[in-house]
Design a protein around this motif. Structure first.
Motif, PDB file in Angstrom:
ATOM      1  N   THR A 116      -4.653  -5.984 -34.576  1.00  0.00           N
ATOM      2  CA  THR A 116      -5.853  -6.428 -33.871  1.00  0.00           C
ATOM      3  C   THR A 116      -6.335  -7.686 -34.556  1.00  0.00           C
ATOM      4  O   THR A 116      -6.349  -7.773 -35.794  1.00  0.00           O
ATOM      5  CB  THR A 116      -6.945  -5.345 -33.869  1.00  0.00           C
ATOM      6  OG1 THR A 116      -8.108  -5.845 -33.220  1.00  0.00           O
ATOM      7  CG2 THR A 116      -7.314  -4.903 -35.277  1.00  0.00           C
ATOM      8  N   SER A 260     -10.830   2.076 -29.742  1.00  0.00           N
ATOM      9  CA  SER A 260     -10.349   0.783 -30.207  1.00  0.00           C
ATOM     10  C   SER A 260      -8.981   0.995 -30.833  1.00  0.00           C
ATOM     11  O   SER A 260      -8.504   2.126 -30.941  1.00  0.00           O
ATOM     12  CB  SER A 260     -11.310   0.197 -31.245  1.00  0.00           C
ATOM     13  OG  SER A 260     -11.294   0.989 -32.423  1.00  0.00           O
ATOM     14  N   ARG A 345     -20.258  -5.460 -26.498  1.00  0.00           N
ATOM     15  CA  ARG A 345     -19.077  -5.474 -27.340  1.00  0.00           C
ATOM     16  C   ARG A 345     -19.364  -6.358 -28.550  1.00  0.00           C
ATOM     17  O   ARG A 345     -20.404  -7.020 -28.630  1.00  0.00           O
ATOM     18  CB  ARG A 345     -17.872  -6.020 -26.566  1.00  0.00           C
ATOM     19  CG  ARG A 345     -17.590  -5.326 -25.255  1.00  0.00           C
ATOM     20  CD  ARG A 345     -17.197  -3.881 -25.411  1.00  0.00           C
ATOM     21  NE  ARG A 345     -15.883  -3.738 -26.032  1.00  0.00           N
ATOM     22  CZ  ARG A 345     -15.297  -2.569 -26.208  1.00  0.00           C
ATOM     23  NH1 ARG A 345     -15.890  -1.463 -25.825  1.00  0.00           N
ATOM     24  NH2 ARG A 345     -14.102  -2.512 -26.777  1.00  0.00           N
ATOM     25  N   LEU A 349     -16.037 -11.023 -28.917  1.00  0.00           N
ATOM     26  CA  LEU A 349     -14.817 -10.459 -28.346  1.00  0.00           C
ATOM     27  C   LEU A 349     -14.823 -10.593 -26.828  1.00  0.00           C
ATOM     28  O   LEU A 349     -15.793 -10.249 -26.168  1.00  0.00           O
ATOM     29  CB  LEU A 349     -14.700  -8.987 -28.738  1.00  0.00           C
ATOM     30  CG  LEU A 349     -13.600  -8.167 -28.042  1.00  0.00           C
ATOM     31  CD1 LEU A 349     -12.231  -8.701 -28.437  1.00  0.00           C
ATOM     32  CD2 LEU A 349     -13.732  -6.701 -28.403  1.00  0.00           C
ATOM     33  N   ILE A 351     -12.685  -9.395 -23.390  1.00  0.00           N
ATOM     34  CA  ILE A 351     -11.685  -8.448 -22.907  1.00  0.00           C
ATOM     35  C   ILE A 351     -11.261  -8.918 -21.525  1.00  0.00           C
ATOM     36  O   ILE A 351     -12.044  -8.899 -20.578  1.00  0.00           O
ATOM     37  CB  ILE A 351     -12.237  -7.017 -22.850  1.00  0.00           C
ATOM     38  CG1 ILE A 351     -12.768  -6.602 -24.231  1.00  0.00           C
ATOM     39  CG2 ILE A 351     -11.154  -6.049 -22.394  1.00  0.00           C
ATOM     40  CD1 ILE A 351     -13.383  -5.229 -24.250  1.00  0.00           C
ATOM     41  N   ASN A 356      -7.674  -7.706 -25.673  1.00  0.00           N
ATOM     42  CA  ASN A 356      -8.648  -8.371 -26.534  1.00  0.00           C
ATOM     43  C   ASN A 356      -8.244  -9.811 -26.820  1.00  0.00           C
ATOM     44  O   ASN A 356      -7.091 -10.089 -27.182  1.00  0.00           O
ATOM     45  CB  ASN A 356      -8.777  -7.636 -27.866  1.00  0.00           C
ATOM     46  CG  ASN A 356      -9.431  -6.282 -27.716  1.00  0.00           C
ATOM     47  OD1 ASN A 356      -9.882  -5.918 -26.634  1.00  0.00           O
ATOM     48  ND2 ASN A 356      -9.489  -5.535 -28.795  1.00  0.00           N
ATOM     49  N   TYR A 358      -9.933 -13.033 -29.108  1.00  0.00           N
ATOM     50  CA  TYR A 358     -10.993 -13.469 -30.001  1.00  0.00           C
ATOM     51  C   TYR A 358     -11.133 -14.980 -29.920  1.00  0.00           C
ATOM     52  O   TYR A 358     -10.187 -15.724 -30.206  1.00  0.00           O
ATOM     53  CB  TYR A 358     -10.705 -13.015 -31.432  1.00  0.00           C
ATOM     54  CG  TYR A 358     -10.951 -11.550 -31.605  1.00  0.00           C
ATOM     55  CD1 TYR A 358      -9.940 -10.627 -31.352  1.00  0.00           C
ATOM     56  CD2 TYR A 358     -12.201 -11.068 -31.953  1.00  0.00           C
ATOM     57  CE1 TYR A 358     -10.165  -9.272 -31.463  1.00  0.00           C
ATOM     58  CE2 TYR A 358     -12.442  -9.716 -32.069  1.00  0.00           C
ATOM     59  CZ  TYR A 358     -11.421  -8.818 -31.829  1.00  0.00           C
ATOM     60  OH  TYR A 358     -11.665  -7.475 -31.941  1.00  0.00           O
TER      61      TYR A 358
END
Length: 456
Positions: A116, A260, A345, A349, A351, A356, A358
């Motif tokens: 992640t 997550s 969120r 972030l 979505i 995901n 960033y």
């Protein structure tokens, strides 16, 4: 090339034995890692499960990442073996099972390792290590009891198996003796055909998948009467879409969950959502959801078998844990009945289609483009994808002719050389200045409005 393919539990067990034999022959033992860099295929599931049942941890790597992005992950996780999609079947076909003297454990002895990006933009591996047999059994039983996996199940794998949710549902189904139907790539037409052909009983979908299926002409949409479970997560689900799903699927079959890569938090049945609209449900078994009174951040107290750490990052690990509770720093509240509501969120972030993204990672990549002085990345609501990645750029005033010729087209071209497709901005605007807070931060949630941009 297949559109979808069915895999039974027994077929998978045979391939799992091949996986275990091949990994053992390659020198892998408990705690070692095998990186799997492949698009959806039934053998991805069998290789991952076979590895887990001998204590080897599969590292699930997105094959759509650029080679440079893959290299960062592979260098970090230090796998003993890397299996790419084009060699996946041969890796299992060529295994000498007759020479293998080991055995498969009753269930997975670890959790797969997923990466992640985190708010730093640097990918972080979520690592649980090899579990003791009792802990491994408890983890498997929790999933089975919560989702009701059984030998009569036929699970549709819609999402990429390098994501944790589709891998968990596929694994849970096969370990309970059921079968899976794996879509190589999601399209509404492929999902419709698989549902009609195989009378699917369960599936995990992101809201974007549901929306695309419901966007098919009414006479082309499948019947969902065979379903006992439709689980959705990965992005906030619009109320209208949720209500449509509840109407289309059999009574009580639509469930939502909140989780997550690091761990799972809540589950929400159809009835619970109808009586507590907007909720993502109550804490899963063995967990307690809490809210920090000062910050509004959600924390989850979790069983020992669901603990994790960030691979090679003790600082990040320490910041994520507070005693027996961890957080991914989402904001929310918990009502008196234990129902959890998300207020937002993590600040930066995005979505998009359940994946995901960033902004900092995208900003760093685009900042390397000649003529760019500053860039900010943010999301715009999109009815199909949940959020659409957008960017605003300040041209470098000292960049001369090169800076003056930067356009949306040239930015898109450059993004194609440094970012995976889902991370690339879908719209780009140019501004003289990017507004910031008094502390110098970009408020991404209101950036489009603050700049008066019409990005729809």
């Amino acid at each position: 090339m297949f559109v979808f393919e069915r895999l039974t539990a027994q077929q998978s067990v045979d391939r799992q034995r091949s996986a275990a034999a091949a990994l053992t022959a390659a020198g892998c033992g408990p705690g070692d890692r095998v990186a799997i860099v492949a698009h959806n295929h039934p053998d991805v599931l069998s290789l991952a499960i076979g590895a887990l049942r001998v204590g080897v941890v599969p590292v699930m790597v997105n094959p759509d990442l650029l080679p440079t992005e893959q290299t960062v992950i592979l260098a970090d996780c230090e796998p003993r073996v890397v299996v790419y999609g084009d060699s996946l079947e041969a890796f299992l076909d060529e295994a000498d099972v007759s020479a293998w003297t080991g055995s498969l454990a009753d269930g997975p002895l670890a959790r797969p390792m997923h990466y992640t990006s985190g708010t730093t933009g640097r990918p972080k591996g979520v690592w649980s290590g090899v579990l003791e047999p009792e802990a491994a059994a408890a983890l498997l039983l929790e999933e089975r009891e919560l989702w009701g996996f059984h030998s009569g199940d036929l699970n549709l794998v819609c999402s990429p198996l390098y994501h944790s949710a589709p891998l968990r549902f596929g694994t849970g189904t096969l370990m309970a003796g059921g079968s899976v139907v794996v879509l190589r790539k999601f399209t509404p037409e492929a999902a419709r055909s698989a549902i009609r052909t195989h009378m699917i009983t369960s599936a995990f979908m992101a809201p974007a998948h549901l929306q695309r299926i419901f966007d098919l002409p009414m006479d082309e949409q499948p019947s969902f009467e065979s379903f006992r479970l439709l689980a959705h997560a990965g992005a906030p689900c619009p109320v209208a879409l949720k209500q449509r799903a509840i109407e289309a699927f059999p009574p009580g079959s639509v469930w939502e969950f909140y989780g997550s890569t690091e761990g799972q938090f809540t589950a929400c049945s159809t009835d619970d959502w109808l009586t507590h609209p907007g909720s993502v449900g109550r804490a899963r078994p063995g967990r307690v959801m809490e809210v920090d009174a000062e910050t509004g951040v959600l924390w989850c107290r979790t069983p020992s078998y669901a603990r994790f750490e960030y691979w090679n990052d003790s600082v990040k690990t320490a910041s994520a844990w507070r005693g027996e509770a961890f957080s991914v720093f989402d904001l929310g509240r918990v009502d008196d009945d234990g129902f959890v509501y998300l207020d937002g969120r993590r600040d930066d972030l995005l979505i998009t289609g359940g994946v995901n993204v960033y902004p900092l990672e995208v900003e760093i990549a685009l900042s390397a483009m000649s003529g760019v002085a500053e860039v900010a990345v943010f999301g715009v609501d999109d009815e199909h994808w949940g959020s659409r990645v957008c960017a605003v750029i300040v041209r470098d005033p000292s960049g001369g002719a090169r800076a003056r010729t930067i356009s949306e087209h040239t930015v898109m071209e450059f993004a194609g050389t440094v970012l995976a497709p889902y991370k690339r901005p879908k719209q780009v605007a140019f501004v003289d200045e990017i507004p910031k807070t008094p502390t110098g931060k970009v408020r991404r949630s209101t950036l489009a409005r603050d700049l008066g941009l019409d990005l729809v």
